[in-house]
Design an enzyme around this catalytic site. Sequence first.
Site: not given
Length: 280
Positions: A68, A104
């Site tokens: 990420k 997220d």
Amino acid sequence: MRAEKLFGLLGYPIGHSLSPVMQNDQFSNQGLPFFYHAFNVPTENLKEAVEGFKALGISGFNVTVPHKIEVMKYLDEVDEEAQIIGAVNTVVNQNDKWIGYNTDGRGYVESLLNKTGDTLKDSNILVIGAGGAARAVVTALSFEGVRHLAITNRTYSKAESLKERVPHHSNISVLTTEEAEKETPAYDIIINTTSVGMSPETDKTPWRTDNLKENCLCSDLIYNPLKTKWLAEAESNGADTLNGVGMFVGQGAFAFYKWTGVWPDLNRMNDVVMQHLGGK
Ligand code: ATR
């Protein structure tokens, strides 16, 4: 049926991911001739994989552990929220440019709002932890607007750094564990972003639950197990609870929306995930 657009997931290891089943079910449910596939790509192949995706005309992809942060180097642009969080989980091919986002935190806030059915403007919130998941949650909560947000972490300096990352942080405070414990009866929502209680260490709990505010919501980002020991304890002390399935589904829903322009059926996404996790 021929897939007109392809989407991917980059991670390592990727075997357990529920994203393919969740996204493919939603594509077919919406009548979209698209397909999503998980690619098991070790870090040393990440750059080539991202370049290869572009060469192949892939329309977008998700990014998960451990890529990420690293993936940001290989993108053409990274949006503001993802820059603050310092991680990307969703990439969109816009006119042959890779644009990185982080869904997220938004996904988490969506699941929280679905649970509370209300705004968070009057909420006093405690976040436990200051790692990657906490960065996403704290950033999204600060964009959403909450009355007050406290961060506590085993390593105090990491909580301080997290506060400094967020542009408007006048209503964010950093507390030691002892300070936050004393304040526990004042919080409307307590969010565990640490891995404490996650399988296989399911006998551990991240926070006490014997001095919660009445109607406090205890929210654990963990969904393996679906009900952590902490959530079970909180429930038996009268708290409302929320597990991490909603955040997983929410991040997938925002990714789906970024790729298709269509808001997915959240309940259906949730059901698909729950079926695979052996829940209801
Ligand atoms: P993630 O990306 O899942 O958030 P991370 O970035 O490694 O993972 O962050 C893990 C978080 O859980 C950190 O806040 C960590 O605390 P430290 O900063 O002190 O390391 C917290 N954490 C992990 N194990 C913990 C434990 N046993 N007790 C308390 N906090 C713990």
